[in-house]
Motif scaffolding. Structure first.
Motif, mmCIF file in Angstrom:
data_model
loop_
_atom_site.group_PDB
_atom_site.id
_atom_site.type_symbol
_atom_site.label_atom_id
_atom_site.label_comp_id
_atom_site.label_asym_id
_atom_site.label_seq_id
_atom_site.Cartn_x
_atom_site.Cartn_y
_atom_site.Cartn_z
ATOM 1 N N ARG A 51 4.120 0.047 23.170
ATOM 2 C CA ARG A 51 4.654 1.156 24.204
ATOM 3 C C ARG A 51 4.005 2.484 23.962
ATOM 4 N N THR A 52 4.067 2.849 22.887
ATOM 5 C CA THR A 52 3.688 4.347 22.280
ATOM 6 C C THR A 52 2.132 4.537 22.118
ATOM 7 N N LEU A 53 1.627 3.401 22.148
ATOM 8 C CA LEU A 53 -0.024 3.692 22.305
ATOM 9 C C LEU A 53 -0.627 4.068 23.756
ATOM 10 N N LYS A 54 -1.665 4.769 23.302
ATOM 11 C CA LYS A 54 -2.259 5.074 24.736
ATOM 12 C C LYS A 54 -3.221 3.799 25.058
ATOM 13 N N PRO A 55 -3.720 3.662 26.578
ATOM 14 C CA PRO A 55 -4.378 2.583 26.585
ATOM 15 C C PRO A 55 -5.848 2.932 26.007
ATOM 16 N N ASN A 56 -6.397 1.784 25.359
ATOM 17 C CA ASN A 56 -7.502 1.736 24.418
ATOM 18 C C ASN A 56 -7.332 2.174 23.393
ATOM 19 N N GLY A 57 -6.073 2.417 22.781
ATOM 20 C CA GLY A 57 -5.479 2.825 21.425
ATOM 21 C C GLY A 57 -5.648 1.699 20.593
ATOM 22 N N VAL A 58 -5.766 2.192 19.227
ATOM 23 C CA VAL A 58 -5.847 1.001 18.066
ATOM 24 C C VAL A 58 -4.705 0.828 17.124
ATOM 25 N N CYS A 59 -4.155 -0.040 16.807
ATOM 26 C CA CYS A 59 -3.167 -0.371 16.129
ATOM 27 C C CYS A 59 -3.781 -1.353 14.543
ATOM 28 N N VAL A 60 -3.549 -0.575 13.431
ATOM 29 C CA VAL A 60 -3.842 -1.336 12.356
ATOM 30 C C VAL A 60 -2.964 -1.613 11.262
ATOM 31 N N LEU A 61 -2.666 -3.126 11.055
ATOM 32 C CA LEU A 61 -1.589 -3.450 10.465
ATOM 33 C C LEU A 61 -2.304 -4.082 9.043
ATOM 34 N N HIS A 62 -1.814 -3.698 7.700
ATOM 35 C CA HIS A 62 -1.926 -4.231 6.441
ATOM 36 C C HIS A 62 -0.845 -5.537 6.288
ATOM 37 N N VAL A 63 -1.038 -6.596 5.976
ATOM 38 C CA VAL A 63 -0.126 -7.558 5.997
ATOM 39 C C VAL A 63 -0.639 -8.688 4.713
ATOM 40 N N ALA A 64 0.714 -9.202 4.131
ATOM 41 C CA ALA A 64 0.471 -10.078 3.347
ATOM 42 C C ALA A 64 0.363 -11.405 3.606
ATOM 43 N N LEU A 65 -0.758 -12.061 3.505
ATOM 44 C CA LEU A 65 -0.998 -13.841 4.027
ATOM 45 C C LEU A 65 -0.800 -14.635 2.944
ATOM 46 N N SER A 66 -1.414 -14.516 1.834
ATOM 47 C CA SER A 66 -1.577 -15.480 0.611
ATOM 48 C C SER A 66 -0.244 -15.201 -0.356
ATOM 49 N N ARG A 67 0.523 -14.102 -0.279
ATOM 50 C CA ARG A 67 1.586 -14.076 -1.210
ATOM 51 C C ARG A 67 2.785 -13.517 -0.148
ATOM 52 N N ARG A 68 4.052 -13.610 -1.100
ATOM 53 C CA ARG A 68 5.160 -13.272 -0.316
ATOM 54 C C ARG A 68 5.417 -11.933 -0.778
ATOM 55 N N ALA A 69 5.992 -10.908 0.252
ATOM 56 C CA ALA A 69 6.267 -9.420 -0.341
ATOM 57 C C ALA A 69 7.668 -9.613 -0.927
ATOM 58 N N ASP A 70 8.131 -8.231 -0.865
ATOM 59 C CA ASP A 70 9.283 -8.012 -1.853
ATOM 60 C C ASP A 70 10.585 -8.255 -1.388
ATOM 61 N N LYS A 71 11.601 -8.251 -1.992
ATOM 62 C CA LYS A 71 12.889 -8.663 -1.769
ATOM 63 C C LYS A 71 13.452 -8.122 -0.576
ATOM 64 N N PHE A 72 13.067 -6.935 -0.100
ATOM 65 C CA PHE A 72 13.410 -6.159 1.075
ATOM 66 C C PHE A 72 12.742 -6.477 2.085
ATOM 67 N N SER A 73 11.821 -7.399 2.203
ATOM 68 C CA SER A 73 11.214 -7.917 3.445
ATOM 69 C C SER A 73 12.172 -8.607 4.166
ATOM 70 N N ALA A 74 11.991 -8.509 5.431
ATOM 71 C CA ALA A 74 12.907 -9.452 6.467
ATOM 72 C C ALA A 74 11.989 -10.488 7.187
ATOM 73 N N ASN A 75 10.664 -10.609 6.865
ATOM 74 C CA ASN A 75 10.044 -11.875 7.310
ATOM 75 C C ASN A 75 8.682 -12.135 6.454
ATOM 76 N N ASP A 76 8.229 -13.217 6.538
ATOM 77 C CA ASP A 76 7.181 -13.818 5.881
ATOM 78 C C ASP A 76 6.198 -14.135 6.958
ATOM 79 N N LEU A 77 4.831 -13.673 6.759
ATOM 80 C CA LEU A 77 3.825 -14.075 7.780
ATOM 81 C C LEU A 77 2.765 -15.022 6.642
ATOM 82 N N TYR A 78 2.222 -16.077 7.601
ATOM 83 C CA TYR A 78 1.331 -16.968 6.734
ATOM 84 C C TYR A 78 -0.065 -17.063 7.421
ATOM 85 N N SER A 79 -0.258 -16.266 8.508
ATOM 86 C CA SER A 79 -1.417 -16.492 9.178
ATOM 87 C C SER A 79 -1.471 -15.393 10.389
ATOM 88 N N VAL A 80 -2.858 -15.087 10.887
ATOM 89 C CA VAL A 80 -2.783 -14.044 11.780
ATOM 90 C C VAL A 80 -2.442 -14.536 13.170
#
Length: 261
Positions: A197-226
């Motif tokens: 919603r807040t990106l302009k058309p043609n705007g870019v979003c870059v995320l750094h995520v953890a796929l091969s290891r689980r994040a800290d205890k404050f995480s609310a979700n776990d991601l296993y693939s793109v």
């Protein structure tokens, strides 16, 4: 006599039938009002309904994106995130030791994104979940001066107050958005929808995520693939994936928002 008797019975039963009809209409009125409300009432804009009501479970059922249980309410979730963000020991680390250690690494990431034409010095940039603004400072050091961070707790002048499930910005505000806190999103679909919603058309979003290891205890979700991310970005195209060493996060994923037709 028998014909007269029958006629009298018919005459006497007409008021009774009428009363029964009126009573049945009265008893049915709540049902018809309920039906009318649900069929014809206008839909509310998603910005004015509760976050819990708008969050869907589509991706919760995906085995590659799992929402962690244990939050009794959205307020309980926010309070848990604040427990980390307001921790005096952590804030001291973020503004001293981590400040000098992380900013050069973030700056290198951003320089590489500039080389890939995913970021420009003239970009208006947002860092989501920026805490004390290390990413913002890194962007400014590589020449992207129009940059700001957003977090539950502001840290002026680099970071303003905001909830990434409901960003405090107008539609189409930014050319570039970066975040390394996707794992902290209780409602990943809402997290991504606010980015788009807040990106302009043609705007870019870059995320750094953890796929091969689980994040800290404050995480609310776990991601296993793109793949779940690709499904969440409904109005954007995947343009870049690579391995990174991002302070416990191992994958960089970039999306470009579709242009308007």
């Amino acid at each position: 006599m028998s014909n007269m008797h029958v006629g009298m019975n018919v005459t006497l039963t007409k008021p009774f039938i009428l009363r029964c009809f009126i009573i049945s209409l009265f008893l049915s009125l709540p049902f018809f009002l309920f039906l009318f409300r649900h069929l014809f009432s206008p839909q509310q804009h998603h910005r004015h309904v509760s976050i819990a009501a708008t969050a869907t479970t589509t991706n919760n059922n995906n085995s590659n994106l799992r929402i962690r249980p244990g939050y009794s309410s959205y307020d309980a979730y926010i309070q848990r995130q604040l427990n980390k963000t307001l921790n005096p020991r952590l804030r001291k680390i973020w503004t001293t030791r981590d400040w000098n250690r992380k900013i050069p690494v973030f700056a290198r990431f951003f320089e590489e994104l500039k080389e890939k034409k995913l970021l420009d010095k003239n970009s208006k940039a947002l860092c989501i979940g920026a805490r004390v603004g290390q990413e913002v400072e890194a962007l400014r050091r590589v020449g992207v001066w129009d940059s700001v961070g957003m977090d539950l707790v502001p840290y002026p002048p680099l970071v303003v107050k905001g909830d990434f499930h409901n960003q405090p910005f107008e539609n189409g505000t930014f050319d570039f958005e970066f975040s390394n806190v996707f794992d902290h999103a209780l409602y990943p679909e809402r997290f991504v929808a606010e980015i788009e919603r807040t990106l302009k058309p043609n705007g870019v979003c870059v995320l750094h995520v953890a796929l091969s290891r689980r994040a800290d205890k404050f995480s609310a979700n776990d991601l296993y693939s793109v793949e779940p991310l690709v499904a969440l970005f409904k109005n954007s195209a995947l343009v870049h994936v690579r391995d990174v060493d991002g302070f416990g996060l191992d994958t960089e994923v970039a999306f470009r928002k579709n242009t308007l037709r």
